[in-house]
Design a protein around this motif. Structure first.
Motif, short mmCIF file in Angstrom:
data_model
loop_
_atom_site.label_atom_id
_atom_site.label_comp_id
_atom_site.label_asym_id
_atom_site.label_seq_id
_atom_site.Cartn_x
_atom_site.Cartn_y
_atom_site.Cartn_z
N ASP B 98 4.47 -4.03 4.96
CA ASP B 98 3.26 -4.44 5.64
C ASP B 98 2.58 -5.45 4.72
OD1 ASP B 98 1.65 -1.27 4.94
OD2 ASP B 98 1.85 -3.03 3.67
N ASP B 99 1.35 -5.78 5.00
CA ASP B 99 0.68 -6.79 4.18
C ASP B 99 -0.46 -6.18 3.37
OD1 ASP B 99 1.30 -8.75 6.99
OD2 ASP B 99 2.18 -9.13 5.01
N LYS B 100 -0.33 -4.91 3.04
CA LYS B 100 -1.39 -4.24 2.30
C LYS B 100 -1.32 -4.64 0.84
CE LYS B 100 -3.19 0.44 1.58
NZ LYS B 100 -2.96 1.87 1.85
N ILE B 101 -2.43 -5.14 0.30
CA ILE B 101 -2.51 -5.59 -1.08
C ILE B 101 -3.53 -4.70 -1.80
CG2 ILE B 101 -2.89 -7.54 -2.62
CD1 ILE B 101 -0.71 -8.06 -0.60
#
Lengths: 118, 113
Positions: B98-101
């Motif tokens: 996913d694009d979780k930072i």
């Protein structure tokens, strides 16, 4: 110039009041993020959105709400349920066409909103 | 879920000395790794990033970082610091599913004249 605009720079909230922080980007990015920054705590993820009309909770979503009705905009509402809202709030975006994991991109940050309680 | 640890809250070095800021991450697969710098009251500026390939990454302002999978580390280095490097530095890790930072708590760098 392309970039991310957060407004206002400073915001004050009264007890029991909801306030909304604005975040607009003209980078054509798909993914957008909201972080809260407290001294000694670093940046903590509140919410993020990979595409329009979809968003996911981060690590500290309680007391906050978001919407993603347009690609360019990702407003954050700090509700009265957030008992300790005083913090520096940062919005970020990334990824054209797809998110950061697919585009080898980076996060672009706004200049932040300082929220304080009256 | 991914996580990041920056063990040093404050680091003080003399101008002209070398610098190393530590970053350790936790993630089950190959992570995406970043170092950002923040001046007071401002947003964050990317120094460098690692997605794949060469494990020694060169960034802006003379910084570099090395990805060491065996140590789960991504330490930031600079051979000679300047007074203008005084700021807060954040390490971040991203997930490839996913694009979780996620960011570390930061290290504040102080420079002695």
């Amino acid at each position: 110039d392309g970039g991310i605009t957060q407004s206002p720079k400073y915001l004050f909230r009264k007890e029991g009041q909801n306030v909304t922080l604005s975040c607009e980007q003209n980078l054509n990015h798909d993914a957008m993020y909201w972080y809260r920054q407290d001294p000694g705590q670093g940046l903590r993820l509140i919410y993020y959105s990979q595409i329009v009309n979809d968003f996911q909770k981060g690590d500290i979503a309680e007391g906050y709400s978001v919407s993603r009705e347009k690609k360019e905009s990702f407003p954050l509402t700090v509700t009265s349920a957030q008992k300790n809202p005083t913090a520096f709030y940062l919005c970020a975006s990334s990824g054209v066409g797809r998110g950061i994991s697919a585009t080898n991109e980076k996060l672009f940050f706004g200049s932040g909103t300082q929220l304080s309680v009256l | 879920a991914q996580s990041v640890t920056q063990p040093d809250i404050h680091i003080t070095v003399s101008e002209g000395a070398s610098l190393e800021l530590r970053c350790n991450y936790s993630y089950g697969a190959t992570p995406y790794l970043f170092w950002y710098v923040q001046s007071p009251g401002q947003g964050l500026q990317l120094l460098l990033k690692y997605f794949s390939g060469d494990t020694l990454v060169q960034g802006i302002k003379g910084f570099e970082a090395e990805f060491k999978r065996s140590q789960s580390s991504f330490n930031l280095r600079k051979p000679s610091v300047h007074w203008s490097d005084a700021a807060e530095y954040f390490c971040a890790v991203g997930a490839n599913r996913d694009d979780k930072i996620i960011f570390g708590k930061g290290t504040r760098l102080h420079i002695l004249p």
